[in-house]
Design an enzyme around this catalytic site. Structure first.
Site, PDB file in Angstrom:
ATOM      1  N   ASP A 143       0.859  -1.187   0.000  1.00 54.81           N
ATOM      2  CA  ASP A 143       0.000   0.000   0.000  1.00 54.81           C
ATOM      3  C   ASP A 143       0.894   1.235   0.000  1.00 54.81           C
ATOM      4  O   ASP A 143       1.470   1.589   1.024  1.00 54.81           O
ATOM      5  CB  ASP A 143      -0.914   0.024   1.235  1.00 54.81           C
ATOM      6  CG  ASP A 143      -2.013  -1.043   1.177  1.00 54.81           C
ATOM      7  OD1 ASP A 143      -1.814  -2.060   0.494  1.00 54.81           O
ATOM      8  OD2 ASP A 143      -3.068  -0.844   1.819  1.00 54.81           O
ATOM      9  N   LYS A 206      -6.732   3.242  -3.663  1.00 54.70           N
ATOM     10  CA  LYS A 206      -7.231   3.212  -2.287  1.00 54.70           C
ATOM     11  C   LYS A 206      -7.522   4.629  -1.825  1.00 54.70           C
ATOM     12  O   LYS A 206      -6.781   5.556  -2.157  1.00 54.70           O
ATOM     13  CB  LYS A 206      -6.162   2.535  -1.417  1.00 54.70           C
ATOM     14  CG  LYS A 206      -6.428   2.514   0.066  1.00 54.70           C
ATOM     15  CD  LYS A 206      -5.342   1.697   0.808  1.00 54.70           C
ATOM     16  CE  LYS A 206      -5.367   1.937   2.293  1.00 54.70           C
ATOM     17  NZ  LYS A 206      -4.292   1.236   3.017  1.00 54.70           N
ATOM     18  N   LYS A 242      -9.997   0.128  -2.976  1.00 60.29           N
ATOM     19  CA  LYS A 242     -10.034  -0.149  -1.537  1.00 60.29           C
ATOM     20  C   LYS A 242     -10.497   1.104  -0.809  1.00 60.29           C
ATOM     21  O   LYS A 242      -9.911   2.168  -0.969  1.00 60.29           O
ATOM     22  CB  LYS A 242      -8.645  -0.575  -1.047  1.00 60.29           C
ATOM     23  CG  LYS A 242      -8.564  -0.758   0.466  1.00 60.29           C
ATOM     24  CD  LYS A 242      -7.237  -1.390   0.886  1.00 60.29           C
ATOM     25  CE  LYS A 242      -7.054  -1.326   2.400  1.00 60.29           C
ATOM     26  NZ  LYS A 242      -5.759  -1.874   2.838  1.00 60.29           N
TER      27      LYS A 242
END
Lengths: 306, 297
Positions: A143, A206, A242
């Site tokens: 991430d 995300k 996400k």
């Protein structure tokens, strides 16, 4: 491989259609009123559990806490073996070793934040070293955060090149690109950052780090889901979304699932293409799940304190 | 010059009365029922008085969540401060005396004088428990003698979230008599008001909301007992039940409570009417914590 974009990156991103802010909010609010009951609710709760990236990103994380959370990721409800495992455990890079050991053989993914999380204000070499170290330690998902300062200053090329370089450093690991929408100010920026990240090779986009308020919201997620849907239509490559931060109740989680189905489509209703980054959410999902089984409302006394 | 037509006096429309909406009291706010339902409330003589909110089991769940959230703050207050706030509730009730007396008279079918006496007794109940707030600990706890050079102390602590069923026949005094002791000792409460006569309970909620009582400490639901009681008794996040007003449902509710090991008070029909209840309604809703202190004497 990054896509080749015709013309300048800047003119491309600014040529994207603007987002109708009022319309997006209305649409998200409208979809949030949908009522999901009985069997559909049961299916939605299980799906939501399978989509959770169980997250602990605190300065106070200890190996013991990470191991406890890993046990919970493998088997969220010890009293009920039918509860599915979560999608992944998300930790800081120094905890990957502990987490990898605790998750071995479980099929639960291991995500690590990298690239100077959460601010992303380190030199590119440090970001790449951070990424390589995380992958070497056993992370299957990375991430990364984008450089919001560069993005807001209009230096899109820098952001694009960073994502490309980190993607290359990831090797086989999945790359999730955190846009930190709470700092991007406008929905137009969210749309531009989404397309920028997708073209640069992101496997997932995300919403947030969880360290900035507001974190994930329904309208922002809606704009990002539109981006991955339209990106697949344009290029044939599917990417995931996400939503992370601020999703605490099962009701919220189900609202996100409705959004995924209505905006992106059924193809995204899978933990491979949609994730919920959360920590406290999991207990509420389990509590609602138990409620459906027993008919009685549960209480937090019956679940672990994470 | 043409004749000026006689000036027609403007017609003043009759004033439309502003009627009160009787709502629930959950988490310090006054929401309508989540279900959107309401039910007609009549006086003891059968005259329609108003419509009250008809709470659903989801309102029960919301109320329990609100009570749980309020618990750490309320139980963490000093006993002295809780007593002050309880006394403040008495003050607020006194200020609405006329309204309470009218509602009690309509609901119970008693004379104005009797209604005034009932309101006085209800106000006095708060004062009574306000006094107990910082004293019951000394009565229920204390230093225990042990055979060694140690201190050993026992102290009552609140049980947690308590589900309370108010006596159906006494919508104000009965309600206060069961609610006050529960919150006196630091618990938070989800109370189901008298099904037939819920209006005084809603007025009391409005007094509570202006008494410095933190949001969520007392939550008041109006509606059908048979609909609200089972989810409340079965809720795993409720720690104790007061079945005073549960009537014929008591046995079933006790069985439900057993599934999650709740403390249950199942008193006689009119136990609440005792003007000097002592600790009989506080003792069931506290847990005794005993600590050893390794250095004593």
């Amino acid at each position: 491989m990054p896509d080749t974009i015709p013309g300048s990156l800047r003119s491309y991103l600014h040529g994207l259609p603007g987002v109708d802010e009022v319309g997006v909010r209305r649409r998200a609010a409208d979809l949030a009123t949908r009522s999901i009951k009985t069997t559909a609710k049961r299916a939605a709760l299980d799906l939501a559990i399978r989509m959770v990236d169980l997250t602990t990103l605190e300065g106070a994380d200890t190996p013991g806490k990470v191991r406890a959370l890993a046990a919970k990721a493998r088997r969220p409800d010890p009293a009920d073996p039918t509860a599915p495992p979560v999608a992944a455990l998300c930790v800081y890079p120094d905890m990957i070793g502990v987490a990898a050991q605790a998750l071995a053989g479980s099929g639960v993914g291991l995500a690590s934040v990298a690239t100077g999380f959460p601010a992303g204000r380190t030199p590119l070499e440090v970001k790449l070293a951070d990424t390589r170290a995380a992958v070497a330690a056993g992370a299957t998902e990375i991430d990364m955060v984008i450089d919001r300062g560069a993005f807001l200053a209009g230096d899109y090329g820098k952001v694009f090149d960073e994502i490309t370089a980190v993607k290359a450093a990831c090797g086989d690991a999945h790359l999730k690109v955190i846009l930190e929408t709470g700092e991007l100010v406008t929905y137009d920026n969210v749309r531009r950052a989404s397309w920028l990240a997708l073209h640069a090779g992101a496997d997932f986009i995300k919403t947030s780090t969880g360290k900035v308020t507001p974190a994930a919201t329904l309208p922002v997620t809606l704009v990002m889901l539109e981006a991955v849907r339209d990106y697949r239509a344009a290029t044939g490559r599917q990417a995931g979304v996400k939503a992370a931060g601020g999703i605490r109740t099962a009701k919220d989680a189900i609202r996100y699932l409705v959004l995924v189905k209505e905006i992106a489509g059924d193809d995204w209703l899978d933990s491979a293409w949609f994730r919920l980054g959360a920590s406290t959410l999991l207990n509420d999902l389990l509590m609602q799940r138990t409620k459906l089984g027993t008919g009685h409302y549960g209480g937090p006394d019956y679940y672990t304190i994470d | 010059m043409a004749d000026i037509p006689p000036r027609i006096p403007p017609r003043i429309p009759p004033r439309i009365p502003v009627r009160r909406t009787y709502k629930l009291y959950v988490g310090g706010a006054f929401p309508r029922s989540e279900s959107g339902r309401s039910y007609p409330v009549t006086s003891s003589a059968g005259v329609h008085l108003a419509n009250a909110a008809l709470a659903s089991r989801k309102d029960v769940r919301d109320a329990v969540v609100a009570a749980r959230e309020a618990f750490p703050g309320w139980s963490g207050r000093t006993a002295y401060n809780r007593g002050q706030i309880l006394y403040r509730i008495a003050e607020m009730m006194e200020g609405r005396r006329a309204q309470f007396a009218d509602e009690v008279a309509a609901a119970e079918g008693v004379s104005a004088g009797r209604a005034q006496a009932i309101v006085s007794a209800a106000v006095d109940r708060w004062v009574h428990y306000a006094g107990w707030a910082d004293k019951f600990g000394q009565v229920l706890g204390g230093a225990n003698p042990v055979s060694g050079p140690y201190f050993n102390l026992s102290q009552p602590e609140p049980t947690g979230v308590v589900g309370v069923f108010a006596p159906p026949g006494s919508p104000l005094l009965g309600l206060v008599s069961v609610l006050a002791p529960v919150i006196t000792c630091g618990n938070t409460a989800v109370l189901v008001a008298s099904e037939r006569a819920p209006l005084p309970a809603v007025t009391l909620a409005e007094a509570l909301a202006t008494s410095d009582l933190p949001a969520g400490v007392a939550n008041i639901l109006t509606g059908r007992l048979a609909e609200l009681a089972p989810p409340l008794a079965g809720h795993a996040d409720v720690n104790a039940l007061d079945l005073t007003g549960a009537g014929a449902l008591a046995a079933e509710l006790e069985a439900l409570a057993a599934t999650t090991l709740k403390r249950v008070l199942r008193p006689g029909q009119d136990d609440w009417a005792d003007p000097d209840p002592g600790l009989s309604r506080i003792r069931p809703f506290v847990e005794t914590k005993t600590v050893w202190h390794p250095i004593g004497r």
